[in-house]
Design an enzyme around this catalytic site. Structure first.
Site, PDB file in Angstrom:
ATOM      1  N   GLN A 192       0.943  -1.112   0.145  1.00  0.00           N
ATOM      2  CA  GLN A 192       0.117  -0.022  -0.077  1.00  0.00           C
ATOM      3  C   GLN A 192       0.957   1.315   0.063  1.00  0.00           C
ATOM      4  OE1 GLN A 192      -3.402  -0.515  -0.328  1.00  0.00           O
ATOM      5  NE2 GLN A 192      -3.105  -2.861   0.046  1.00  0.00           N
ATOM      6  N   ALA A 233     -11.934   3.714  -0.363  1.00  0.00           N
ATOM      7  CA  ALA A 233     -10.779   2.732  -0.422  1.00  0.00           C
ATOM      8  C   ALA A 233      -9.696   3.157  -1.410  1.00  0.00           C
ATOM      9  CB  ALA A 233     -11.388   1.387  -0.842  1.00  0.00           C
ATOM     10  N   HIS A 234      -8.839   2.354  -1.519  1.00  0.00           N
ATOM     11  CA  HIS A 234      -7.450   2.374  -2.147  1.00  0.00           C
ATOM     12  C   HIS A 234      -7.966   2.478  -3.617  1.00  0.00           C
ATOM     13  CE1 HIS A 234      -6.717  -2.188  -1.649  1.00  0.00           C
ATOM     14  NE2 HIS A 234      -7.746  -2.098  -1.966  1.00  0.00           N
ATOM     15  N   ASN A 235      -7.468   3.403  -4.638  1.00  0.00           N
ATOM     16  CA  ASN A 235      -7.312   3.420  -5.789  1.00  0.00           C
ATOM     17  C   ASN A 235      -8.945   3.733  -6.485  1.00  0.00           C
ATOM     18  OD1 ASN A 235      -5.178   1.156  -5.366  1.00  0.00           O
ATOM     19  ND2 ASN A 235      -4.654   1.964  -7.093  1.00  0.00           N
TER      20      ASN A 235
END
Lengths: 341, 341, 341
Positions: A192, A233-235
């Site tokens: 991450q 969340a991520h991305n």
């Protein structure tokens, strides 16, 4: 501000006394002397003690106090907000002596509160206000005019645009939730190591979390407004002028294009895509990889609102359908009985 | 790190140049020179500019750059994370002068940030990093290697294992939500005097809340990973290697056994039990006291995935069923009419 | 405390030794020597090693240790909580030297922790405890006996009553989520200039958010208990003695009247009204403007529990209904065939 000045500021037509003093905005039904209210539609009845009212252009009533005509009274009223209620203006150049700023020459904020910490390599533009107890990591960039409220946390390498408002308890840039199962040994964390980009003119509600990209970036587009306790969340890629209500959760790599409106407590699976202009009702659930086209959607799994409503109506009709089938069975049994007579 | 060193570290087969320098991990499609990517499956097409790619063993392509063969490329790639991106390494033995540590001889943390407060009787192991503004209460125990990010709060009497990562805004050990109604007088608080035990190697996402036991303990098992804004109520028992996605809520005394996978926004009633290895889809709802057996589950109330899907399909078919019943009614009316002729 | 003193404090009947020393409350099945437990119903079997047990009046068993008879053993047990576990009592008059209090003559709190900041014009009553890192804005009023846990944030102009408990990470008084769309230009913020009133004897769970009114006020009534991560939007009115479980979200201007019980993860649209005494099950969804009458409710859109259960049962029956309709079709085709013979 006098009614005449207000009308002038709004470039709007004033009917009546231009010299009435206005101190404050208020709701139509509870407004008092010295306050300005708005009437959302010409039909809206009821009394007000407001000293001035913004009315729709179609309004044909008469008033013993000044009125301002506007195409969209609520919008016009909203535009007066910063004028009549500028909020607390930070004392120019006031940095509290307890603020720890790693590289003072990179930080131009007008106001830095008590017990703030700002890491190495971090740039903060002019007229920013960083309130008490805010944590800003290393190599962060924050453009001019942004306000960060007390105890919010910005991790390293985050980029924040100009004129944003970030409320208390917000966490931007924490690690995304990604692991790879390694058999009986359990989970290995997927790297991450990406970052977050928050563009200009974005408001982020209290205790909302925006994780950094796993390898790439998480991005929130210009003019987007996010309510409290939203999970991004991520991305994830959020477009421009998107509205997201409280407690909605958006899983990894999902894309929400420009001008979407997302209700509260909606859940998005990963890698979904919501096309520009779609509206999604509260508590809806969007499956991973789903493409949501423009229109109004609701339910889990999400479907067009009209279909969802029809389905709900059908659902309510099942009991009757059962009764009907039972009656048909009796009639047929009868017929068969009679035939075999 | 050179490609040869990487292959050696992974004990994996390198095909090609062992001297290519790798600086960073990246996604396959966006990787650039000096970066290492992975190919999830042998079929996955597309180009990459990565300087080295981890490919599945079944991969039969050819490459003008070094490749590393692996049984599970994503897992192998993940294992390189801490190697290539060790993250910020705390300066050994750096305690910020503003950190208030009640009993310094019980605290061995490598790093304690600014404005941290640590209460009496609290033990913190070696190589821990406690970031700015973290609050740790009295009689807390934190084992070696654990990282607590800025502004997280640990109440009194909490026990945290080794190598955990606790993100910003997390609250561990607050009072559980338990009251007894005393007629018209309202609610009397049920004692919330238990504690929380977080075992080893656990990651807890930003703004998640884990309440302490009412009389007993709330426990999170080794190797479990919890996303942002998850609610874990008093006396909940989470097993080992459980994954819980964002915004899920687990009510009092519910047990989730080892190796379960829980989606986002799932709601658990109290005293439910999820048996080892069960998988529960996002937004599912588990009734109080329900026992969920191994398998994949979804919906509210939760049911086996296949049943849920069938039910959804049936639901979509109600409109046609109604039409069919209507047609049958006409036919029977016809038949009865003809008969009575 | 001795068993005799406990019975006297409770004005309850003690059967057995009045001189047994009790140190602690515990659960019936895990209680040890020196601990006091309760038996919820007379049927509840099992053994206990507790030194004293509170039993229901209907209990007819015999015991080799002292028992206390009570109409409602759980309630009676709960009332002993503050007596046997008074919790940490703040040292009288201890203000940490790092606490920054703008107007010290307006603040009478018994305890103010490290790195607390309290703004201008803020009043805090006697016997309040304000823990480390709490941020309290300007012109806030907090009455006597209220406890605010570490890192909670109270914005300007909030009013908090007496004997409240506000847990870590709570944010009270942030701006509500209200915007007016201005065509292609995007959103203009609607003024969020109102305030929040928290009445007496209210507990607010960790990381919960309560926004201030847009133009008016957001109000929480006396004796109400709110769990972790609950979202309460601008202008919401919560009555007295309401219980709201974790992760529920209440949209703008919704009213929840006295003595309602609201489950977890419930979503309320704006301008809904829940009449006094209604009970709403977890994950329910209440449409904007909906009036929910007294009774028990569940589902999305919310409906009476019995109806919801019936609907779920019907839903499970659709597959069979389909089979029945198919059989009827065959029979009718048969009949028609025979007739035309």
């Amino acid at each position: 501000m006098k009614t005449g000045e207000i009308a002038e500021f709004l470039s709007a037509e004033l009917v009546g006394d231009a010299d009435v003093e206005i101190d404050r905005l208020a709701a139509y039904s509870t407004a008092k002397n010295g306050e300005l209210a708005f009437l959302e539609s010409a039909d809206a009845a009821g009394k007000t003690d407001a000293s001035c009212v913004i009315v729709p252009e179609s309004w044909t009533g008469s008033s013993d106090r000044p009125v301002i005509r506007a195409k969209n009274p609520k919008l016009t009223f909203a535009k007066l907000g910063p004028k009549l209620h500028p909020g607390w203006v930070p004392p120019n150049g006031y940095w509290h002596e307890t603020a720890i700023v790693a590289e003072r020459d990179k930080v131009r904020a007008d106001f830095i509160g008590a017990y703030v910490t700002i890491g190495e390599g971090t740039y903060i533009g002019e007229t920013c206000a960083i309130h008490d107890g805010v944590r800003i990591g290393k190599n962060v960039s924050i453009k001019k005019g942004t306000v960060i409220h007390a105890n919010a946390v910005i991790y390293d390498n985050v980029e924040i645009g100009s004129d944003c408002v970030i409320h208390s308890g917000v966490v931007i840039g924490a690690d995304g939730f990604g692991y790879v199962r390694d058999g009986a040994a359990g989970y290995v964390k997927f790297p991450q190591i990406g970052r977050v980009v928050i563009e200009d003119d974005i408001e982020i509600g209290a205790n909302t979390c925006i994780d950094r990209g796993a390898l790439g970036e998480t991005r929130i587009g210009e003019g987007t407004k996010i309510d409290n306790m939203v999970q991004i969340a991520h991305n994830v890629q959020i477009g421009k002028r998107v509205v997201i209500a409280s407690q909605t959760g958006i899983s990894g790599s999902t894309v929400i294009e420009d001008d979407c409106v997302i209700g509260g407590q909606v859940g998005f699976g990963d890698h979904a895509r919501v096309l520009s202009g779609a509206v999604i009702g509260s508590q809806a659930g969007i499956l991973p990889g789903k493409i949501v086209r423009p229109g109004v959607w609701w339910g889990t799994p999400v479907q067009p609102l009209e279909e969802y409503k029809r389905q709900n109506a059908h659902l309510k009709g099942i009991a009757r359908l059962k009764e009907e089938v039972k009656a048909l069975k009796r009639q047929i049994a009868d017929l068969i009985g009679k035939k075999s007579d």
